[in-house]
Design a protein around this motif. Structure first.
Motif, short mmCIF file in Angstrom:
data_model
loop_
_atom_site.label_atom_id
_atom_site.label_comp_id
_atom_site.label_asym_id
_atom_site.label_seq_id
_atom_site.Cartn_x
_atom_site.Cartn_y
_atom_site.Cartn_z
N LEU A 93 32.16 -44.82 -22.59
CA LEU A 93 32.07 -44.30 -21.23
C LEU A 93 30.64 -43.86 -20.98
O LEU A 93 30.05 -43.17 -21.80
N LYS A 94 30.10 -44.29 -19.85
CA LYS A 94 28.76 -43.79 -19.51
C LYS A 94 28.61 -43.65 -18.01
O LYS A 94 29.30 -44.32 -17.23
N LYS A 95 27.71 -42.77 -17.60
CA LYS A 95 27.45 -42.53 -16.19
C LYS A 95 26.32 -43.43 -15.73
O LYS A 95 25.38 -43.67 -16.48
N ASP A 97 36.89 -40.95 -15.89
CA ASP A 97 36.48 -42.30 -16.30
C ASP A 97 37.64 -43.02 -16.98
O ASP A 97 37.82 -44.22 -16.80
N THR A 105 30.65 -37.82 -18.36
CA THR A 105 31.80 -38.68 -18.61
C THR A 105 33.05 -37.81 -18.88
O THR A 105 32.94 -36.64 -19.27
N LYS A 148 38.58 -44.55 -13.34
CA LYS A 148 37.88 -45.85 -13.45
C LYS A 148 38.71 -46.80 -14.31
O LYS A 148 38.86 -47.96 -13.99
N GLN A 149 39.26 -46.25 -15.41
CA GLN A 149 40.10 -47.05 -16.29
C GLN A 149 41.38 -46.29 -16.60
O GLN A 149 41.35 -45.07 -16.79
N THR A 175 40.59 -49.55 -10.07
CA THR A 175 40.96 -49.10 -11.43
C THR A 175 41.21 -50.30 -12.35
O THR A 175 41.94 -51.22 -12.00
N ASP A 219 35.66 -33.03 -20.35
CA ASP A 219 34.50 -33.36 -19.53
C ASP A 219 33.24 -33.13 -20.34
O ASP A 219 32.91 -31.99 -20.67
#
Ligand SMILES: [Zn+2]
Ligand SMILES: [Zn+2]
Length: 280
Positions: free
Chosen positions: A278-280, A194, A164, A231-232, A265, A159
């Motif tokens: 990966l980004k927020k 993520d 991310t 997410k992925q 997903t 984390d």
């Protein structure tokens, strides 16, 4: 955070015309944290190309190496990691899933298995021993979890302070008899990440011949994906016999499965060179 796959194959390197697109090198993934720290997940044969890339970038040190376990396909690239042969490189090796931490170095870098002995490696190779089950590397908190694999293996969750996250779970048999860690526990460990990377070596037709070998069937991995809702989801540690066209099909049917379940997903079939930002 940026996650780049350098080796995605399980068990043994599998070069050749049928694996050209997804790649034949074994497990090695680079995680570049938001503060630019370099974390490396496993030291399979993909680590050779990672070493060249790091030197080209001029950012080869320090390297934080997290090993799932020390089966050959997860350590064979380490002797061919170019930064190892530079005295200005500092490599931290984090605790292993079993007691083989010192032995692991001695067993690879001895005259019998490799011409360079551990005492002649120019880089500083340091065994890191975090006192707790979670620890800090650069801008991230790292946690580990026991996996279901012959001889033991461990998975990691990273984390980053930028919000991310990634989990790396290989080699792991989700439906193992007497499982150390259940699918529900792994889903909680991976909850909402993520990117979830998971061993997806087998198909239903490979069973029951490969029960107990310590790897998962794709349909079980999809079930974990439904529970953890990453997410992925990256399918990883592909069987050496799995051709590019077979992997294309696995990717398509897996994505259709999530759509039919009404889940957002996104499925990735990990391939060499694939970089996931990966980004927020
Ligand atoms: Zn493996
Ligand atoms: Zn293994």
């Amino acid at each position: 955070m940026e996650v780049t796959f350098y080796g995605v194959r399980g068990s043994v390197p599998a070069p050749g015309p049928h694996t050209v697109r997804y790649g034949g090198n074994t497990s090695c993934v680079e995680v570049r944290l938001s503060d630019d720290s370099t974390v490396v997940l496993d030291a399979g044969t993909g680590m050779r190309a990672l070493g060249s890339a790091l030197l080209k970038r001029g950012r080869s040190t320090p390297v934080h190496l997290l090993l799932s376990h020390t089966h050959w396909d997860h350590v064979l690239g380490l002797p061919f990691f170019a930064p190892l042969y530079r005295s200005d490189t500092h490599i931290f090796v984090y605790p292993l899933a079993n007691d083989a931490q010192e032995l692991f170095q001695r067993n690879i870098f001895n005259d019998i298995h490799f011409p360079v002995s551990v005492d002649d490696i120019p880089a500083r190779l340091e065994l890191a021993r975090p006192e707790k089950a979670e620890w800090r590397i650069g801008s991230a908190t790292v946690r580990r979890i026991a996996l279901n694999h012959p001889g033991g293996a461990q998975g990691f969750r990273i984390d980053d302070d930028d919000g991310t996250s990634v989990t790396y779970l290989t080699d792991n048999e989700l439906s193992a008899d007497n499982a150390k860690t259940s699918i529900e526990q792994l889903a909680r460990f991976s909850d909402g990440v993520d990117l979830l990377i998971h061993d997806s070596q087998y198909l239903a037709e490979d069973m029951p011949a490969k029960l107990g070998w310590g790897h998962s069937v794709v349909t079980e991995v999809l079930r974990l994906g439904i529970l953890a809702e990453p997410k992925q989801l990256a399918l990883f540690h592909h069987d050496p016999e799995r051709s590019d066209s077979a992997l294309d099909l696995i990717g398509q049917t897996s994505q259709s499965f999530f759509q039919s379940e009404g889940k957002a997903t996104q499925v990735l079939v990990a391939s060499e060179g694939l970089a996931v930002h990966l980004k927020k």
